[in-house]
Design a protein around this motif. Structure first.
Motif, PDB file in Angstrom:
ATOM      1  N   GLU A 126       4.637  19.551   8.605  1.00  0.00           N
ATOM      2  CA  GLU A 126       4.210  18.376   9.340  1.00  0.00           C
ATOM      3  C   GLU A 126       3.445  17.387   8.460  1.00  0.00           C
ATOM      4  N   THR A 127       3.294  17.696   7.163  1.00  0.00           N
ATOM      5  CA  THR A 127       2.483  16.862   6.275  1.00  0.00           C
ATOM      6  C   THR A 127       2.964  15.424   6.253  1.00  0.00           C
ATOM      7  N   LEU A 128       4.284  15.219   6.045  1.00  0.00           N
ATOM      8  CA  LEU A 128       4.859  13.875   5.999  1.00  0.00           C
ATOM      9  C   LEU A 128       5.440  13.558   7.371  1.00  0.00           C
ATOM     10  N   ARG A 187      -1.183   9.460  14.538  1.00  0.00           N
ATOM     11  CA  ARG A 187      -1.661  10.160  13.353  1.00  0.00           C
ATOM     12  C   ARG A 187      -1.137   9.439  12.121  1.00  0.00           C
ATOM     13  N   ARG A 188      -1.753   9.708  10.964  1.00  0.00           N
ATOM     14  CA  ARG A 188      -1.334   9.073   9.723  1.00  0.00           C
ATOM     15  C   ARG A 188       0.015   9.626   9.266  1.00  0.00           C
ATOM     16  N   ASN A 189       0.725   8.812   8.496  1.00  0.00           N
ATOM     17  CA  ASN A 189       2.032   9.246   7.982  1.00  0.00           C
ATOM     18  C   ASN A 189       1.893  10.437   7.059  1.00  0.00           C
ATOM     19  N   LEU A 190       0.789  10.494   6.304  1.00  0.00           N
ATOM     20  CA  LEU A 190       0.588  11.585   5.354  1.00  0.00           C
ATOM     21  C   LEU A 190      -0.743  12.242   5.650  1.00  0.00           C
ATOM     22  N   THR A 241       0.841  -1.185   0.000  1.00  0.00           N
ATOM     23  CA  THR A 241       0.000   0.000   0.000  1.00  0.00           C
ATOM     24  C   THR A 241       0.877   1.235   0.000  1.00  0.00           C
ATOM     25  N   ARG A 242       0.547   2.171  -0.891  1.00  0.00           N
ATOM     26  CA  ARG A 242       1.341   3.392  -0.989  1.00  0.00           C
ATOM     27  C   ARG A 242       1.406   4.085   0.364  1.00  0.00           C
ATOM     28  N   GLY A 243       2.589   4.540   0.716  1.00  0.00           N
ATOM     29  CA  GLY A 243       2.821   5.150   2.012  1.00  0.00           C
ATOM     30  C   GLY A 243       3.465   4.186   2.991  1.00  0.00           C
ATOM     31  N   GLY A 298       8.022   0.046  10.401  1.00  0.00           N
ATOM     32  CA  GLY A 298       8.537   1.326  10.883  1.00  0.00           C
ATOM     33  C   GLY A 298       7.535   2.453  10.704  1.00  0.00           C
ATOM     34  N   ILE A 299       6.866   2.487   9.535  1.00  0.00           N
ATOM     35  CA  ILE A 299       5.847   3.518   9.300  1.00  0.00           C
ATOM     36  C   ILE A 299       4.679   3.334  10.272  1.00  0.00           C
ATOM     37  N   VAL A 300       4.237   2.071  10.452  1.00  0.00           N
ATOM     38  CA  VAL A 300       3.135   1.801  11.388  1.00  0.00           C
ATOM     39  C   VAL A 300       3.543   2.201  12.807  1.00  0.00           C
TER      40      VAL A 300
END
Length: 762
Positions: free
Chosen positions: A684-686, A672-675, A638-640, A662-664
């Protein structure tokens, strides 16, 4: 706006892709809303009637697949819903209060009204790649280009009306950073600003959002013709243009380009893909791969290029010059280098890159030398007024000299080969020892298994279900719990409602025989762990493939983190993170044959009635991609959450799961979501980039945001996450090491910057 009752669309009205009615028209018949053909199917959108190829100005759910001719669009129950060929409903508009009427206006705006004729939804609020006369692009909103002239899915470029009053064009998947900007109005007003295309004059204006006072005129038509329509579109090539459409007596449209933001498309950052450069040939922009590189997709000449040679060895911190050569071009780069320093001669810059193990290309623009790592982006031919020389590193054959004779191997190569031989010998000895040890363990386990009771054998036996059994248990598959990459999941009941299951209907699986599918099910069925969702059985009838899992009553981690009204407490998030890590550890190292999950994300982490986290969809990657060991064109995930190596033609390994974890982990730590877009602070977007900046600046309070957490545990989990998302797979620790770091058994070293895009040091 006027709302002519004669053209009102009432509840119950329906459109069809290939039978009448296919569209609803505006009073002047210049705009239509309905089905238009795209590829081998149809999409829903708005287009200018009478224009060449029906110029599309708005597309509903543009990134969803096209539907077939058996679909329909209905204005039912106050909603606008698309029913696809499988009977699934896709909501295009669900206003509150519900709509009573709809109308396609002469402005190109499709509007829904309540019973009092108040507007409750309009297409103008959700622009795609175009704004029309009378339409506004509000502060914080974006136009996203189409993929191509015939594919209206989201493309490669975006135009954003920034919070600071600046209208800026970027490539997609970038943060609002000046290095990625390729066009701007330069209007930094620090006030809320909106872009508006005037209805009659066709002028593009920047207005103060509070009082509609004009700030600046961006563009105006070259000439004005009465009755013309105007549109401003971000093209699939990244250029922002103003068009006019005039109409003859028969209603045919004549389109003219009135203004375009960029004269040379090579100035559009991202016009060419990674490791390629833009050059004008006979006045037209064209993309070329760097020397020693070739296009990954030969049919996509604006796509990425990959290296077609093997890199050299790095010995004692320097490149082995006997393996490599340098070639030069008159090319410049608008990206940030990792090294920037003054040098007297361009030969010095060339030699500096030649010896630098990290350097893949260098650009000398007197008196400055800039060095870059792969992938390279924003390359283009330099103009005659700019003196810039690019040097690219290439591989050469060290075994032949110019006369074809064999060269003598340098001492450094001999030393490297000797060390490699000793290292590989030790590895082979270690593997052999482990093999003998595991052989005895497996023999013991086999003996132990043979002594177990029949009850244990039953516990590990998958049940086969009939399709009708599962259809009855799920009440005709009408109790949908969710939908993922493999298909929809439905809630089912057995034993008169006393036991619950989750039934997954697999979609888009590779075509394989019944024997092969049953073999895959047996492999997945043997995979048992307290942190993995248990497979109970399956169904295979004809082309139908269904899986039956244990029911997870508390939903997914995604719902817990992002959709709940309350934030889960810190201790629960730490416990869930350890649960997920244990599940991955079992998949990678402890089950009978290692499994690469390929799609670790919050939606695939489910919670049982005791709030224990379990990983779902493991082992299913082979059903969509027969060979997990290489990416080729079958990138999974999944993208992201996908590791960078999915986008490169290199072998993948268990390290792709480490990156996703790592992203999770970052999302769990920061809740909060990564993006996330539309934040007050664009930096703070990414999350992954912002988290590293806060870590590097020792400003963790910005991430904690006043929450009660164990600060040492917070810092440890954040640091582990930053190690997991390193661009280079070799830098990511194995999951066993990650587990010990999370549990505090071993210390966590200071991580480097995960990606060059996050933090560039000069």
């Amino acid at each position: 706006m006027a709302q002519p009752d004669a053209n009102m669309i009432g509840l119950g009205a329906t459109l069809y892709p290939s039978t009448q009615p296919t569209a609803w028209y505006s009073p002047s018949k210049r705009f239509a809303f309905g089905f238009f053909p795209e590829g081998s199917g149809f999409k829903v959108g708005i287009w200018i009637v009478g224009s060449a190829n029906n110029v599309t100005v708005w597309t509903a759910q543009r990134d969803d697949p096209a539907v077939l001719s058996s679909s329909n669009l209905g204005f039912i129950g106050g909603k606008l819903q698309l029913k696809d060929e499988q009977g699934q409903l896709h909501t295009i508009a669900d206003p509150s209060p519900p709509a009573s009427n709809a109308c396609m206006l002469d402005s190109g705006n499709f509007v829904l009204y309540d019973q009092y004729k108040n507007t409750v939804w309009q297409s103008f609020t959700f622009p795609a790649d175009t704004i029309l006369g009378g339409q506004e692009l509000d502060t914080g909103k974006e136009l996203i280009s189409s993929w191509s002239s015939t594919n209206h899915s989201s493309g490669r470029f975006r135009l954003k009306m920034q919070n600071d009053g600046n209208l800026v064009a970027y490539p997609v998947n970038t943060v609002d950073d000046s290095i990625d900007c390729y066009w701007t109005t330069g209007t930094v007003t620090n006030t809320e600003t909106e872009l508006k295309l005037t209805n009659f004059s066709g002028t593009l204006l920047l207005l103060n959002a509070s009082d509609s006072e004009e700030i600046e005129s961006v563009a105006s038509p070259l000439s004005r013709v009465n009755g013309s329509l105007y549109r401003a579109t971000l093209g699939y090539d990244g250029n922002f243009r103003l068009f006019s459409h005039s109409f003859d007596a028969e209603g045919k449209s004549n389109m003219s380009t009135e203004w375009e933001a960029i004269a040379d498309l090579c100035d559009v950052k991202g016009f060419c893909g990674y490791n390629s450069y833009c050059s004008r040939i006979n006045g037209e922009p064209k993309c070329f791969c760097m020397p020693g590189y070739s296009f990954i997709d030969l049919n996509e000449t604006s796509g990425d290029c990959e290296r077609n040679f093997t890199g050299s060895k790095c010995i004692l911190g320097k490149e082995d010059a006997s393996h490599i050569n340098m070639t030069s071009l008159n090319v410049g780069c608008d990206d940030r280098p990792y090294f920037l320093a003054p040098m007297r001669e361009k030969e010095d810059c060339n030699h500096s890159c030649l010896e630098d193990c990290d350097c893949d290309a260098a650009i000398y623009s007197e008196p400055t030398c800039s060095k870059y790592k792969l992938p390279l982006k924003y390359l283009k031919n330099t103009t005659s007024t700019v003196s810039s020389t690019a040097f690219f590193k290439l591989s050469i054959d060290i075994n032949r000299n110019q006369n074809g004779d064999t060269q003598k191997q340098p001492w450094s190569t001999i030393l490297a080969l000797s060390l490699s031989f000793v290292t590989y010998s030790c590895i082979i000895l270690a593997v052999f020892t482990i093999f003998i040890f595991k052989f005895h363990i497996m023999k013991y386990r086999k003996l132990l298994f043979e002594t177990k009771t029949t009850g244990l054998i039953k516990e590990f036996t998958l049940r086969t279900y009939t399709y009708n059994e599962l259809k009855k248990a799920t009440k005709g598959f009408n109790r949908e719990l969710g939908k993922g990459g493999f298909g929809a999941v439905h809630k089912g009941t057995f034993d008169k409602g006393r036991s619950f299951v989750a039934v997954k209907r697999l979609e888009k699986v590779v075509e394989e025989g019944e024997r092969e599918f049953r073999a895959e099910m047996r492999v997945i069925g043997k995979t048992r762990h307290r942190n993995l969702v248990r497979l109970l059985g399956y169904c295979i009838e004809g082309s139908k493939r269904l899986l039956v899992y244990e029911y997870m009553s508390n939903g997914s981690l995604s719902d817990l983190l992002f959709k709940g009204q309350w934030r889960p407490n810190w201790d629960d998030r730490v416990r869930i993170a350890l649960d997920v890590a244990r599940g991955i550890l079992y998949l990678h190292e402890e089950c009978e044959s290692a499994i690469i999950h390929c799609d670790i994300k919050p939606q695939n982490i489910l919670l049982d009635e005791s709030w224990r986290a379990k990983i779902s969809d493991f082992g299913l990657a082979k059903l969509l991609m027969p060979d997990q060991t290489r990416t080729n064109t079958h990138a999974r995930g999944t993208r992201g959450y996908m590791a960078p190596e999915w986008n490169k033609n290199i072998p993948i390994s268990v390290k792709v799961d480490i990156y996703s974890f790592g992203i999770v982990l970052l999302e769990m730590v920061c809740c909060r979501r990564n993006l996330e877009f539309n934040l007050l602070r664009p930096e703070e977007t990414l999350l992954s980039a912002w988290a590293y900046k806060c870590f590097e600046a020792k400003e963790l309070d910005k991430l904690i945001r006043g929450e009660e957490v164990d600060r040492r545990t917070f810092e440890r989990m954040l640091t582990v996450a930053l190690w997991c998302i390193q661009d280079e797979p070799a830098l990511r620790f194995p999951i066993r090491t990650v587990m010990m770091m999370l549990e505090g058994i071993i210390n966590v070293p200071i991580p480097p910057c995960p990606s060059d895009e996050f933090n560039v040091q000069y």
